[in-house]
Design an enzyme around this catalytic site. Structure first.
Site, mmCIF file in Angstrom:
data_model
loop_
_atom_site.group_PDB
_atom_site.id
_atom_site.type_symbol
_atom_site.label_atom_id
_atom_site.label_comp_id
_atom_site.label_asym_id
_atom_site.label_seq_id
_atom_site.Cartn_x
_atom_site.Cartn_y
_atom_site.Cartn_z
ATOM 1 N N TYR A 142 0.922 -1.166 -0.187
ATOM 2 C CA TYR A 142 -0.150 0.080 0.005
ATOM 3 C C TYR A 142 0.728 1.247 0.082
ATOM 4 C CZ TYR A 142 -3.670 3.152 1.526
ATOM 5 O OH TYR A 142 -4.605 4.440 1.475
ATOM 6 N N ASP A 237 8.954 3.147 0.144
ATOM 7 C CA ASP A 237 8.179 3.536 0.757
ATOM 8 C C ASP A 237 8.217 3.271 2.205
ATOM 9 O OD1 ASP A 237 5.922 4.150 2.243
ATOM 10 O OD2 ASP A 237 4.496 3.794 0.456
ATOM 11 N N LYS A 265 3.315 9.917 8.317
ATOM 12 C CA LYS A 265 3.056 10.443 9.789
ATOM 13 C C LYS A 265 4.175 10.113 10.872
ATOM 14 C CE LYS A 265 0.690 6.197 8.622
ATOM 15 N NZ LYS A 265 -0.530 5.677 7.932
HETATM 16 N N1 HOZ Z 1 -4.881 2.080 6.288
HETATM 17 C C1 HOZ Z 1 -4.110 3.164 7.199
HETATM 18 C C2 HOZ Z 1 -3.190 2.069 7.657
HETATM 19 N N2 HOZ Z 1 -2.277 1.336 6.926
HETATM 20 C C3 HOZ Z 1 -5.213 3.409 8.355
HETATM 21 C C4 HOZ Z 1 -5.343 4.649 8.221
HETATM 22 C C5 HOZ Z 1 -6.358 5.232 9.304
HETATM 23 O O1 HOZ Z 1 -7.431 4.820 9.349
HETATM 24 O O2 HOZ Z 1 -5.775 6.097 10.151
#
Ligand code: HOZ
Length: 430
Positions: A142, A237, A265
């Site tokens: 992802y 990434d 983040k």
């Molecule tokens: N799919 C995101 C983590 N790989 C989650 C994002 C979120 O809900 O904060």
């Protein structure tokens, strides 16, 4: 109805699915999401005052735990001087200097606001720098939600069963080629079939959006060699692995050089931040130095930089926390394996550094197909039982469990006990 349930009912009227990011809706595990109110160290408190040991940690950035006093102090201090200027401030220089200092092979950084934005911009840069259009990504990895990356995507997209999102044009998807993680042959086949057309291979050095799958010996080095052979760039990434696996991220941990690295983040210490970084020669192709355009008013936002710089400084000053986190994660993984074996439950636990993931399966999980074949209904059962016992895990089989430097021995013992009770109950169900 408790407070979280009431909030969710209200939320569903005004937010799609009641949430601002799909996986939070708990659809993959059933039940209603808990609305969180407060975080302190390794614990979070929900809107009903129930406390949990948190193994999501905002999906990685709370590597030092919630509400770290130094980070909060830095944010308070900076915010009283103004929240945003859309002009340069000293902190973004300090941030970039610190990143360049901590991470091998990067010389320049461009700050953005999220991992999605970082990836989207790095891909544009790779295309601009090579004059090529195609990108190779791996099924189940992802890289945020930009159009070109919502093909064979992991994380929430996989959890919701939409790895190829609706709304992505065939044009945007056409230049994304899908290879298999931990399978160099699948990459080579694509490179050969698209000779001279592949701008970059983008990879999560540890695949952490299909659960957690570590790279097998030689996989990342093999990607490096294939990129060199075919004139493509290698993009790591590191939204999840950056500053988490090691101070210098996956490049340091695995000893493999990437051409471009993307961050999210974690470099904001909990504030919305992302960045992409690479050699001076590559990064100077970005505007205003070069022809690859990318911009943003909130990029390098001073309050976000204050949080991020402080978090990175603490990580730098306390390198021992990487060993401690790795030991904590290994302890959890080992106890989970032992409990499952004692109760006759087929469980494979993958762990690397401070990341881990339990898969309800009797085979090793080294690729996307293995991850996908794990029993997600059993994961849901496990998740809900752990939640009821005060352990806050990812509400999806296809996300990681994040251990932080704030998790204490008591937290670990409590978690192991909750897992033991859960697995015993699951064995009794069967
Ligand atoms: N799919 C995101 C983590 N790989 C989650 C994002 C979120 O809900 O904060």
């Amino acid at each position: 109805m408790d407070v979280s349930e009431k909030l969710f009912e209200r939320a569903c009227k005004v937010l799609p699915g009641g949430v601002n990011s799909p996986v939070r809706a708990f659809r993959a595990v059933g039940g209603k999401p808990r609305f969180l109110q407060k975080g302190l160290g390794s614990h979070v408190l929900d809107a009903d005052g129930k406390e949990y040991i948190d193994f999501i940690g905002s999906w990685g950035p709370m590597i030092l735990g919630h509400s770290h006093p130094d980070i909060l102090a830095a944010v308070y201090e900076r915010m009283t001087d103004g929240l945003s200027f859309g002009a340069p401030t000293a902190l973004e220089v300090e941030m970039a200097e610190r990143m360049v200092d901590m991470v091998p092979h990067i010389e320049m950084v461009r700050m953005v606001n999220s991992g999605t934005e970082a990836v989207m911009s790095a891909l544009r840069l790779a295309r601009g720098a090579t004059g090529r259009e195609k990108i190779i990504k791996f099924e189940g990895c992802y890289h945020g939600h930009s159009d070109a990356m919502l093909v064979g995507a992991g994380s929430g997209a996989l959890t919701q069963g939409v790895p190829d999102s609706s709304g992505v044009t065939s044009g945007a998807a056409r230049d994304t080629l899908i290879a298999q993680y931990n399978d160099l042959h699948s990459v080579e086949t694509l490179l050969d079939a698209n000779a001279g057309q592949v701008a970059a291979i983008i990879v999560e050095p540890v695949a952490a959006n299909m659960g957690v799958v570590a790279p097998q010996e030689g996989f990342l080095a093999g990607l490096r060699a294939l990129c060199d052979k075919h004139g493509a760039l290698l993009i790591f990434d590191e939204v999840i692995t950056g500053f988490r696996l090691a101070k210098g991220g996956a490049q340091e941990y695995f000893g493999v050089r990437a051409d471009l690295v993307t961050y999210g983040k974690i470099i904001g210490g909990g504030m919305p931040v992302g960045a992409y970084a690479g050699s001076r020669a590559l990064m100077e192709q970005v505007a205003p130095c070069g022809p690859v355009y990318q911009a943003g008013t909130l990029s390098g936002n001073p309050v976000a930089m204050a949080a991020g710089v402080t978090q990175l400084k603490i990580l730098c000053d306390h390198p021992e926390c990487y060993t401690v986190m790795e030991q904590s994660a290994a302890f959890l993984a080992q106890h989970l394996r032992e409990s499952a074996a004692a109760h006759g439950i087929a469980l494979t636990v993958n762990q690397i550094g401070s990341l881990l993931c339990p898969y309800f399966t009797d085979h090793a999980v080294t690729c996307f197909a293995h991850a996908k074949s794990a029993d997600t209904a059993r994961y849901a059962r496990y998740f809900n039982s752990m939640l009821a016992r005060g352990i806050y895990l990812a509400p999806s089989q296809f996300e990681a469990m994040f251990v932080s430097a704030a998790h204490t021995q008591n937290d670990l013992a409590f978690t192991v006990q909750a897992a033991e009770e859960t697995l015993a109950a699951m064995a009794a169900d069967a």
